[in-house]
Write an enzyme that holds these catalytic residues in place. Structure first.
Site, PDB file in Angstrom:
ATOM      1  CB  CYS A  75      34.776  41.312  54.727  1.00 34.60           C
ATOM      2  SG  CYS A  75      34.938  39.625  53.913  1.00 34.60           S
ATOM      3  N   PRO A  94      26.892  46.155  50.891  1.00 34.63           N
ATOM      4  CG  PRO A  94      24.960  45.984  51.133  1.00 34.63           C
ATOM      5  CD  PRO A  94      26.845  45.501  51.608  1.00 34.63           C
ATOM      6  CG  PHE A  96      29.026  42.376  45.296  1.00 35.59           C
ATOM      7  CD1 PHE A  96      28.147  41.513  44.910  1.00 35.59           C
ATOM      8  CD2 PHE A  96      29.082  43.520  44.706  1.00 35.59           C
ATOM      9  CE1 PHE A  96      26.894  42.398  44.200  1.00 35.59           C
ATOM     10  CE2 PHE A  96      28.094  43.823  44.153  1.00 35.59           C
ATOM     11  CZ  PHE A  96      26.704  43.635  43.489  1.00 35.59           C
ATOM     12  CB  SER A 140      35.096  36.325  46.246  1.00 32.96           C
ATOM     13  OG  SER A 140      35.381  36.612  44.247  1.00 32.96           O
ATOM     14  N   GLY A 170      46.107  43.012  43.252  1.00 35.25           N
ATOM     15  CA  GLY A 170      45.358  43.037  43.096  1.00 35.25           C
ATOM     16  C   GLY A 170      44.379  43.211  41.267  1.00 35.25           C
ATOM     17  N   GLY A 209      31.471  31.310  15.471  1.00 37.61           N
ATOM     18  CA  GLY A 209      30.136  31.232  15.260  1.00 37.61           C
ATOM     19  C   GLY A 209      29.119  30.786  16.231  1.00 37.61           C
ATOM     20  CD  GLU A 220      40.599  42.995  43.344  1.00 33.55           C
ATOM     21  OE1 GLU A 220      40.247  43.734  44.521  1.00 33.55           O
ATOM     22  OE2 GLU A 220      41.143  41.372  43.496  1.00 33.55           O
ATOM     23  CG  ASN A 230      37.979  48.930  33.888  1.00 34.97           C
ATOM     24  OD1 ASN A 230      38.637  48.539  34.714  1.00 34.97           O
ATOM     25  ND2 ASN A 230      37.915  47.678  32.291  1.00 34.97           N
ATOM     26  CD  GLU A 231      33.051  52.612  34.476  1.00 35.98           C
ATOM     27  OE1 GLU A 231      32.717  52.019  32.963  1.00 35.98           O
ATOM     28  OE2 GLU A 231      32.854  51.516  35.422  1.00 35.98           O
TER      29      GLU A 231
END
Length: 389
Positions: A131, A135, A163, A165, A248, A346, A370, A373-374
Site C-alpha cells: 500500500c 489517489p 489501486f 492488488s 518488483g 485475425g 511498479e 515507463n515514463e
C-alpha cells in the site's frame, strides 16, 4: 518453441535454476492456463491455487530459509515469474506483489515481526498487499498524505490507498504513512492486519485486465495499530518502499515476457493450423518474418532482464538503472508482441476463448504499475546523465 524449451545454458543458468523454471512452468500449465480465461471472465481470485503455489515454495521466494522461505535469488525469481505468467499474467503479478511484501518484512522487520507474520505469508495462509499509491500520489510517491500519528503505544492511521492488488481479500497490508514532515524522510512503514477497526475497502475496480485478482481502495479512518507494527523505525518507510521496487519491477518485466511468450506460442500453433491462399498460413513469408521479429525481441528483452536481475543480486551500483531499463523494455516489448499475436490470429484473436485478447489486456497495465515507463525513463536518464531530470 515453449518457454521450457528455450536453451538456458547459453546464459549460464545452472541445473537448479533450470529445475526451478521447469517446476514453475509445469505448475502454470497444470493449474493456471486451463482456468485463466474463466477466472478473468468471472473475476475470480483463486486463493486455493495460490496456496498450492506456496506449497512449492512460491509464497516466500526470497524470504530466508531460516524463516521458512525458499531463499532464492532475484534471477531465480524472474525465472519463476516468467514461467508462471505463461499460464496467467494476472496471478503471476499478484504472486510478485505478495513476495515483494514478504521479502521486505524479512529484510526490514525485527525478529518478533518475522515470527508473527512470515510463517503465514510464506504458506500464503496470509495474503499480502503493498500500500503505497494514493489517489493524488502515484508516480510522486514521496508526496503521500496518509498519516500515522503516535498515541501512546499505538499509531493512528488515516488516509486512502489506491489501486491496491488483493485489497479486501488480503490479510496483511504493508502501509506507507507519514509520521513526520513533507518529503521522503517523513514516511514510515506499518503492518496493518485485516479486521482492524477503521480499515475498510472500496468497490472492486472494473478494469481492462488483471481481472483474476481484486483491485480496491484501502481506506483507513482512525485505524489503530500497535507501535510494534512499525517496520524498520520511523522515517525509513520510503527507503523500505523503494527497496522493494527494483525487484518488483523486474518481476513485472518477467510477467510481461511470460505472457507474451504464451501469445507467441499460440500464434505459431494457429498459423500452422490455419489455411488460406492454398496452404497453411505458416508458409506465408510476411507472417514468418513477423514471428521472427517477435521471437527476437522477446529474447533481447529476456537477456536484459536477466542482466538486471544478476546486477540486483550482486548489489551492483548500476542495478537500479538496469532494473528500470529492463522494466521499460520488457513491458513495452511484451505488450507489443502480444498485440501482434492477436493480429496474427485475425478475427479469432478477438475472441475470448482463444486467450490472446486476455493476455493483451493483462499486459497493458504492466507499462503503468511498479512505476510507469515514463518514470523508468527518468530513472535511466538520471543514471546516465545525472541530475534530477
Amino acid at each position: 518453441m515453449t518457454i521450457s524449451e528455450i536453451r538456458p545454458d547459453v546464459f549460464g543458468l545452472n541445473e537448479d535454476q533450470r529445475a526451478i523454471r521447469e517446476m514453475a512452468a509445469d505448475f502454470a500449465a497444470e493449474h493456471l492456463a486451463p482456468h485463466a480465461v474463466d477466472w478473468d471472465q468471472r473475476k475470480h481470485f483463486p486463493v486455493d491455487v495460490l496456496r498450492k503455489a506456496a506449497q512449492l515454495g512460491m509464497g516466500g521466494i526470497y524470504v530466508g530459509e531460516q524463516h521458512g522461505g525458499s531463499g532464492l535469488s532475484r534471477l531465480d525469481a524472474v525465472l519463476v515469474f516468467e514461467s508462471l505468467a505463461t499460464g496467467c499474467p494476472s496471478i503471476a503479478g499478484y504472486l510478485s506483489i505478495h513476495n515483494m511484501v514478504a521479502g521486505m518484512l524479512d529484510r526490514f522487520g525485527d525478529e518478533a515481526q518475522r515470527a508473527k507474520w512470515l510463517p503465514g505469508l510464506v504458506s500464503m495462509d496470509l495474503l499480502a498487499s503493498y500500500c503505497l499509491t494514493e489517489p493524488d500520489a502515484g508516480s510522486d510517491a514521496a508526496a503521500l498524505r496518509t498519516s500515522a500519528v503516535r498515541d501512546g503505544e499505538e499509531y493512528v492511521l488515516t488516509g486512502v490507498k489506491q489501486f491496491i492488488s488483493g485489497a479486501g481479500s488480503s490479510d496483511f497490508y504493508l502501509v506507507m504513512a507519514r509520521t513526520g514532515g513533507p518529503g521522503a524522510g517523513g514516511v514510515s512503514a506499518f503492518a496493518v492486519e485485516k479486521g482492524t477497526p477503521g480499515l475498510e475497502f472500496g468497490a472492486n475496480e472494473q478494469k481492462m485486465g488483471w481481472n483474476a485478482q481484486p483491485t480496491r481502495q484501502v481506506i483507513m479512518d482512525g485505524v489503530r495499530v500497535p507501535a510494534a507494527n512499525l517496520i524498520g523505525g520511523e522515517g525509513n518507510g520510503f527507503r523500505i518502499a523503494m527497496s522493494g521496487l527494483d525487484g518488483g519491477r523486474i518481476n513485472i518485466a518477467a510477467c510481461s515476457l511470460g505472457g507474451a511468450q504464451a501469445a507467441l506460442d499460440k500464434s505459431i500453433e494457429h498459423l500452422g493450423q490455419r489455411t488460406a491462399f492454398g496452404g497453411p498460413l505458416s508458409k506465408q513469408q510476411a507472417l514468418r518474418f513477423t514471428v521472427a521479429d517477435m521471437g527476437t525481441e522477446l529474447e533481447a528483452a529476456r537477456l536484459l532482464l536477466w542482466r538486471a536481475a544478476s546486477a540486483l543480486d550482486a548489489r551492483h551500483p548500476e542495478a537500479t538503472r538496469l532494473c528500470a531499463m529492463a522494466k521499460r523494455f520488457a513491458t513495452d516489448t511484451g505488450f507489443e508482441v502480444a498485440n501482434r499475436a492477436l493480429q496474427l490470429h485475425g478475427g479469432y484473436g478477438y475472441l475470448a476463448e482463444y486467450g490472446v485478447e486476455k493476455i493483451v489486456r493483462d499486459l497493458r497495465v504492466h507499462q503503468i504499475l511498479e512505476g510507469t515507463n515514463e518514470i523508468m525513463r527518468v530513472i535511466v536518464s538520471r543514471g546516465l546523465m545525472g541530475g534530477d531530470r
